[in-house]
Design an enzyme around this catalytic site. Structure first.
Site, PDB file in Angstrom:
ATOM      1  N   HIS A 156      -5.268  56.240 -16.792  1.00  0.00           N
ATOM      2  CA  HIS A 156      -5.502  55.365 -17.945  1.00  0.00           C
ATOM      3  C   HIS A 156      -4.414  55.620 -18.985  1.00  0.00           C
ATOM      4  O   HIS A 156      -3.962  56.751 -19.158  1.00  0.00           O
ATOM      5  CB  HIS A 156      -6.897  55.640 -18.539  1.00  0.00           C
ATOM      6  CG  HIS A 156      -7.294  54.605 -19.535  1.00  0.00           C
ATOM      7  ND1 HIS A 156      -6.852  54.626 -20.834  1.00  0.00           N
ATOM      8  CD2 HIS A 156      -8.076  53.493 -19.418  1.00  0.00           C
ATOM      9  CE1 HIS A 156      -7.343  53.576 -21.466  1.00  0.00           C
ATOM     10  NE2 HIS A 156      -8.094  52.872 -20.630  1.00  0.00           N
ATOM     11  N   SER A 162      -8.583  44.207 -23.618  1.00  0.00           N
ATOM     12  CA  SER A 162      -9.292  43.261 -24.487  1.00  0.00           C
ATOM     13  C   SER A 162      -9.939  42.108 -23.717  1.00  0.00           C
ATOM     14  O   SER A 162      -9.980  40.971 -24.190  1.00  0.00           O
ATOM     15  CB  SER A 162      -8.354  42.739 -25.582  1.00  0.00           C
ATOM     16  OG  SER A 162      -7.925  43.803 -26.399  1.00  0.00           O
ATOM     17  N   LYS A 219     -15.238  55.385 -22.356  1.00  0.00           N
ATOM     18  CA  LYS A 219     -14.369  56.326 -23.090  1.00  0.00           C
ATOM     19  C   LYS A 219     -15.217  57.425 -23.746  1.00  0.00           C
ATOM     20  O   LYS A 219     -16.242  57.801 -23.207  1.00  0.00           O
ATOM     21  CB  LYS A 219     -13.500  55.585 -24.105  1.00  0.00           C
ATOM     22  CG  LYS A 219     -12.765  54.408 -23.488  1.00  0.00           C
ATOM     23  CD  LYS A 219     -11.696  53.851 -24.363  1.00  0.00           C
ATOM     24  CE  LYS A 219     -11.145  52.583 -23.723  1.00  0.00           C
ATOM     25  NZ  LYS A 219      -9.974  52.073 -24.385  1.00  0.00           N
ATOM     26  N   GLY A 248      -7.621  47.678 -26.355  1.00  0.00           N
ATOM     27  CA  GLY A 248      -8.272  47.956 -27.636  1.00  0.00           C
ATOM     28  C   GLY A 248      -7.634  47.255 -28.824  1.00  0.00           C
ATOM     29  O   GLY A 248      -7.944  47.563 -29.970  1.00  0.00           O
ATOM     30  N   ASN A 260     -15.457  51.122 -18.876  1.00  0.00           N
ATOM     31  CA  ASN A 260     -14.961  52.445 -19.285  1.00  0.00           C
ATOM     32  C   ASN A 260     -15.485  52.741 -20.691  1.00  0.00           C
ATOM     33  O   ASN A 260     -14.991  52.180 -21.665  1.00  0.00           O
ATOM     34  CB  ASN A 260     -13.424  52.418 -19.257  1.00  0.00           C
ATOM     35  CG  ASN A 260     -12.825  53.698 -19.804  1.00  0.00           C
ATOM     36  OD1 ASN A 260     -13.511  54.704 -19.970  1.00  0.00           O
ATOM     37  ND2 ASN A 260     -11.527  53.664 -20.079  1.00  0.00           N
ATOM     38  N   GLU A 298      -4.463  55.939 -22.043  1.00  0.00           N
ATOM     39  CA  GLU A 298      -4.780  56.966 -23.063  1.00  0.00           C
ATOM     40  C   GLU A 298      -4.520  58.369 -22.514  1.00  0.00           C
ATOM     41  O   GLU A 298      -4.142  59.275 -23.261  1.00  0.00           O
ATOM     42  CB  GLU A 298      -6.235  56.792 -23.532  1.00  0.00           C
ATOM     43  CG  GLU A 298      -6.378  55.566 -24.427  1.00  0.00           C
ATOM     44  CD  GLU A 298      -7.728  54.878 -24.355  1.00  0.00           C
ATOM     45  OE1 GLU A 298      -8.699  55.477 -23.880  1.00  0.00           O
ATOM     46  OE2 GLU A 298      -7.796  53.706 -24.777  1.00  0.00           O
ATOM     47  N   GLU A 327      -3.329  47.260 -16.623  1.00  0.00           N
ATOM     48  CA  GLU A 327      -3.754  47.292 -18.021  1.00  0.00           C
ATOM     49  C   GLU A 327      -2.532  47.385 -18.931  1.00  0.00           C
ATOM     50  O   GLU A 327      -2.027  48.483 -19.196  1.00  0.00           O
ATOM     51  CB  GLU A 327      -4.635  48.521 -18.263  1.00  0.00           C
ATOM     52  CG  GLU A 327      -5.901  48.544 -17.442  1.00  0.00           C
ATOM     53  CD  GLU A 327      -6.985  49.354 -18.148  1.00  0.00           C
ATOM     54  OE1 GLU A 327      -8.029  48.776 -18.431  1.00  0.00           O
ATOM     55  OE2 GLU A 327      -6.757  50.541 -18.438  1.00  0.00           O
TER      56      GLU A 327
HETATM   57  C1  PEP Z   1      -9.538  50.157 -21.299  1.00  0.00           C
HETATM   58  O1  PEP Z   1      -9.559  51.100 -22.071  1.00  0.00           O
HETATM   59  O2  PEP Z   1      -9.405  50.358 -20.082  1.00  0.00           O
HETATM   60  C2  PEP Z   1      -9.639  48.827 -21.864  1.00  0.00           C
HETATM   61  C3  PEP Z   1      -9.350  47.813 -21.098  1.00  0.00           C
HETATM   62  O3  PEP Z   1     -10.053  48.746 -23.163  1.00  0.00           O
HETATM   63  P1  PEP Z   1     -10.393  47.405 -23.971  1.00  0.00           P
HETATM   64  O4  PEP Z   1     -11.196  46.522 -23.078  1.00  0.00           O
HETATM   65  O5  PEP Z   1     -11.165  47.872 -25.165  1.00  0.00           O
HETATM   66  O6  PEP Z   1      -9.088  46.788 -24.339  1.00  0.00           O
END
Ligand code: PEP
Length: 253
Positions: free
Chosen positions: A98, A216, A11, A176, A9, A100, A170
């Site tokens: 997601h 992460s 973003k 992040g 992703n 966000e 997630e």
């Molecule tokens: C995500 O935004 O779906 C995500 C898993 O981000 P990150 O890997 O940066 O934590």
């Protein structure tokens, strides 16, 4: 047999030229390393790059996803992008729910349920994201939150539609932040999600659905996470912006 998937992703990152470089570098790597047949790789670039990235990809098992779609098919919804537009740009998947989107755009479980339906209708495979906040986990409410997200956003689907989707667990506190769920925490939640699916649908459906971990996940920890029986791959944010890191994650299976 369920699919093993690694999805990146991107973003709201990368210019057009940078996006082309990122995807080109990875295509070369996947071509040279011979991507195993049972692993799917998905790139989720920003909307303006969907078509170009789709055209550039010429390896089987590598696909494109959008990061979002709107709940309506077409019409006066300035700035929104429909699932059928995404499909006609060459993408086969769309990320829905997601954290966000939930956090910054107030997307509720009920609203996301509509997106899942419109995406399937357009022929897209939804990658449905669920996960609890840190507060939920500290209050030991994480199982209830994830259960509610599934019940209110995807458990209305018929068995045949449900079998088409992908789920990404997630935990919001891991996205992040550099703090990854431990393999045990991730496995525990994935097994719980699979149990909920067994109870709602049946064993076969639960067994065949891919459940990805996101939060992460990186080149160092992917192997340990992917080694768990209910973790079928990853939804990768930050580490998907560096070609070599993403390729290493794909090779962590
Ligand atoms: C995500 O935004 O779906 C995500 C898993 O981000 P990150 O890997 O940066 O934590």
């Amino acid at each position: 047999m369920r699919k093993r998937i690694v999805a990146g992703n991107w973003k709201m990152n990368k210019t057009f030229e940078e996006a082309i470089d990122l995807v080109s570098e990875q295509i070369i790597a996947f071509r040279n390393d011979k991507l195993p047949k049972d692993i799917e790789v998905i790139f989720a670039p920003p909307f303006p790059f969907l078509k170009t990235v789709s055209v550039l990809i010429d390896i089987p098992h590598v696909h494109v996803a959008a990061q979002n779609c709107y709940i309506e098919e077409k019409g006066a919804f300035t700035g929104e992008v429909s699932a059928s537009m995404i499909r006609s740009s060459g993408a086969g998947y769309v990320i829905i729910g997601h954290s966000e989107r939930r956090m910054y755009f107030n997307e509720s479980n009920e609203f996301l349920a509509k997106k899942v339906v419109i995406a399937l209708k357009a022929g897209l495979i939804p990658i449905f994201c669920c996960g609890e906040t840190l507060k939920d986990r500290k209050n030991e409410n994480h199982f209830n939150i994830v259960k509610l997200q599934l019940e209110e956003s995807i458990f209305h689907l018929s068995e045949s539609d449900f079998q088409k989707i992908v789920i990404a667990y997630e935990p919001v506190w891991a996205i992040g932040t550099g703090i990854t769920a431990t393999p045990a925490q991730a496995q525990e939640m994935h097994a719980y999600i699979r149990k909920l699916i067994t109870d709602k649908y049946n064993h076969k459906v639960a067994d065949n659905i891919s459940i990805l971990y996101g939060g992460s996940c990186n080149a160092k920890n992917a192997k340990e996470l992917f080694a768990n029986p209910d973790i079928d791959g990853g939804l990768i944010g930050g580490a998907s912006l560096i070609a070599q890191d993403f390729v290493s994650i794909v090779n962590a299976f």
